[in-house]
Design an enzyme around this catalytic site. Sequence first.
Site, PDB file in Angstrom:
ATOM      1  N   CYS A   1      44.382  40.988  44.801  1.00  0.00           N
ATOM      2  CA  CYS A   1      44.693  39.386  45.418  1.00  0.00           C
ATOM      3  C   CYS A   1      44.724  38.693  43.959  1.00  0.00           C
ATOM      4  O   CYS A   1      44.293  38.837  42.957  1.00  0.00           O
ATOM      5  CB  CYS A   1      43.582  39.074  46.216  1.00  0.00           C
ATOM      6  SG  CYS A   1      43.548  37.187  46.554  1.00  0.00           S
TER       7      CYS A   1
ATOM      8  N   CYS B   1      41.691  39.437  53.202  1.00  0.00           N
ATOM      9  CA  CYS B   1      41.757  38.107  52.427  1.00  0.00           C
ATOM     10  C   CYS B   1      43.084  37.284  52.842  1.00  0.00           C
ATOM     11  O   CYS B   1      43.303  36.266  53.391  1.00  0.00           O
ATOM     12  CB  CYS B   1      41.611  38.204  50.971  1.00  0.00           C
ATOM     13  SG  CYS B   1      41.795  36.922  50.004  1.00  0.00           S
TER      14      CYS B   1
ATOM     15  N   HIS C   1      38.090  42.254  46.252  1.00  0.00           N
ATOM     16  CA  HIS C   1      37.281  41.409  47.375  1.00  0.00           C
ATOM     17  C   HIS C   1      38.016  41.703  48.908  1.00  0.00           C
ATOM     18  O   HIS C   1      37.575  41.294  49.807  1.00  0.00           O
ATOM     19  CB  HIS C   1      37.116  40.063  47.227  1.00  0.00           C
ATOM     20  CG  HIS C   1      38.538  39.382  47.274  1.00  0.00           C
ATOM     21  ND1 HIS C   1      38.823  39.230  45.730  1.00  0.00           N
ATOM     22  CD2 HIS C   1      39.186  38.587  47.808  1.00  0.00           C
ATOM     23  CE1 HIS C   1      40.133  38.636  45.901  1.00  0.00           C
ATOM     24  NE2 HIS C   1      40.306  38.292  47.165  1.00  0.00           N
TER      25      HIS C   1
ATOM     26  N   HIS D   1      42.277  35.842  38.932  1.00  0.00           N
ATOM     27  CA  HIS D   1      41.955  34.481  38.355  1.00  0.00           C
ATOM     28  C   HIS D   1      40.794  34.850  37.645  1.00  0.00           C
ATOM     29  O   HIS D   1      40.329  34.056  36.608  1.00  0.00           O
ATOM     30  CB  HIS D   1      41.521  33.694  39.273  1.00  0.00           C
ATOM     31  CG  HIS D   1      42.681  32.930  40.121  1.00  0.00           C
ATOM     32  ND1 HIS D   1      44.002  32.719  39.552  1.00  0.00           N
ATOM     33  CD2 HIS D   1      42.886  32.278  41.675  1.00  0.00           C
ATOM     34  CE1 HIS D   1      44.692  32.048  40.406  1.00  0.00           C
ATOM     35  NE2 HIS D   1      44.189  31.718  41.527  1.00  0.00           N
TER      36      HIS D   1
ATOM     37  N   SER E   1      43.156  35.948  43.459  1.00  0.00           N
ATOM     38  CA  SER E   1      41.818  35.742  42.875  1.00  0.00           C
ATOM     39  C   SER E   1      41.197  36.569  42.201  1.00  0.00           C
ATOM     40  O   SER E   1      40.307  36.235  41.280  1.00  0.00           O
ATOM     41  CB  SER E   1      41.090  35.208  44.169  1.00  0.00           C
ATOM     42  OG  SER E   1      41.780  34.321  45.156  1.00  0.00           O
TER      43      SER E   1
HETATM   44 ZN   LIG Z   1      41.824  37.086  47.845  1.00  0.00          ZN
END
Ligand SMILES: [Zn+2]
Length: 361
Positions: free
Chosen positions: A38, A163, A60, A43, A40
């Site tokens: 993902c 997610c 995650h 990130h 994120s």
């Molecule tokens: Zn995610």
Amino acid sequence: MRAAVLRDQKTGVRIEQVDLEKPREGEVRVQMVGAGACHSDYHRVSGHVEFGLVPYVLGHEGSGVVREVGSGVTTVEPGDHVILSLTAQCGRCRNCHAGRPNLCEWWVLGKGTLPGGRRPFTKDGVPLYADLATFAEETVVAESYLVKIRKDVPLAKACLIGCGVMTGVGAVLNRAKVETGSTVVVIGCGGVGMNVVQGAVLANAGKIIAVDKVKFKLDMAHSIGATHMIDASKEDPVKRVMEITDGGADYAFEVIGFPQTVRQAFDCIRPGGTCVMVGVPPKGGEVSVPGMPLFWDRTVMGTFYGAGRPRTDFPWMLDLYASGRLKLDELATKVRPIEEVNQAFDDMNKGVTVRTVFTFG
Ligand SMILES: [Zn+2]
Ligand SMILES: [Zn+2]
């Protein structure tokens, strides 16, 4: 056991041999089968958001098979197929009682520990931080983070629900509650944005306008159900949306994570319209909109995790997948062994993938 560990934001992610403690009371050990890369996750590597906990086991979004349960665990047993939820869904706090488990107050994501502070991953006896740690061959999480799922869907693909699908489809159906026939703009068609398009299709939106700078993503958005595609590298998205919608869209979703593109989404909506920020904003980022257009019944809305109620939403999403009404296979544009985690991030940055699924064979 192998895991993708971030020790330093400059050197990036490395695959390391780590140890995992047994699950204790209320905890479950899961063998990972699929894990989605993902934005994120990246990130955290790039510093777009500041979590600051290293060394940290990444990941995650994931799915797997329950291998061991601690005492007191009642909702899953060894052999069950599960998707990991981002939220604790404790079932006891104010927000869980109010039907908003995405805002569960028992929330620990970002703290890098199990509820209570334990860190079950170690390297040479030193504890590592981790939230769900789906980028590891096995992980230990609190029972309430797990959603048991039907066994007849491919588990490796089901991870995307955890997610990307929950966040994108949920933003449309749970949070914004897009009505049939609405016009919807989606700015940013990556792994989550593609699921906002998918959510708009499920909501029976009329015009679904996909905005991106990458042709491959616009083509895919079209195949998912977008009716209009705008290449933001070639034309002004706001001007083009105004032409297509004759004065503005009912909903515009920002799925990148920049204040400028949230503003662009706001500028795309008509009086009475709703601008939804789905992308994760950068640390310290402030979103501003002009007062007079806001005065005309426009709404600016945040959404975390698609207002997800994982134990309710994951099962029906998988039912839709099983009956051909929700796309997962198309979204998993690349499958790689977890050893290729950095190549997957490179692909993400180059815009050549929508979602990479890691396997652990
Ligand atoms: Zn995610
Ligand atoms: Zn709760």
